[in-house]
Design an enzyme around this catalytic site. Structure first.
Site: not given
Ligand code: IMP
Ligand code: MG
Length: 173
Positions: A42, A97-98, A101, A129, A150-151, A157, A163
């Site tokens: 990610g 990091e992407d 969560d 988030k 959820f993105v 992905d 992606r």
């Protein structure tokens, strides 16, 4: 058939990354090397744009950890699939990091890398988030704080897809 709606445009993401890059640079003594560690898969796109907005003092490495597979919720299990090639001792490290969560992944990685005696360790996440957090994890640089959606896109992905989008979209299931 899944539907998506745009949450953050490519322009918004690029603008924010330019300011993040400047903020990061300001946060370290002039001339000190900064070693960025991206979490695959990610984090690859964020890393690529972030380092291009930074100066020559940047070096980088990549590690891969297990993801959610085809689901959309955290298992809490973190498995290292590919470790770093570089030594972290006495270096300034930034984990890239992407998204953060539940925070479980980042928390685990911070502990793991801290044990390798870096000079400093910070974390940069494009998205956060906060309403989903299960552990209290420190994120030094956050691109955007988002609601509990959820993105996908820009490295993120769903079942290995999306992606490659240059923007971030909400996946409506
Ligand atoms: P955490 O351990 O729950 O903080 O989750 C971290 C990882 O879960 C991220 O690095 C992503 O790979 C994945 N993830 C969490 N939320 C999303 C999302 O909304 N879309 C896609 N992947 C996500
Ligand atoms: Mg990830």
């Amino acid at each position: 058939m899944t539907h998506t709606s745009v949450l953050l445009t490519s322009e918004q993401i690029q603008d924010r990354i330019r300011s993040l890059a400047a903020e990061i640079e300001r946060g370290y003594p002039e001339g000190d090397e900064i070693h960025l560690v991206a979490v695959l898969k990610g984090g690859f796109m964020f890393m690529a744009d972030l380092v291009r907005a930074m100066s020559e003092r940047v070096t980088m490495d990549f590690m891969a950890v297990s993801s959610y597979g085809k689901g959309t919720s955290s298992s809490g299990q973190v498995r290292v699939l590919k470790d770093l090639d570089s030594v972290l001792e006495q270096r300034h490290i930034i984990l890239v990091e992407d998204i953060v969560d539940t925070g479980l992944t980042l928390h685990y990685l911070q502990d793991m890398l801290r044990a390798r005696a870096p000079k400093s360790i910070r974390s940069a996440c494009l998205l956060s988030k906060p309403s989903r957090r299960k552990v209290d994890v420190k994120v030094d640089y956050i691109g955007f704080t988002i609601e509990d959606h959820f993105v996908v896109g820009y490295g993120l992905d769903y079942a290995a897809k999306y992606r490659n989008l240059s923007y971030i979209a909400i996946l409506e299931q």
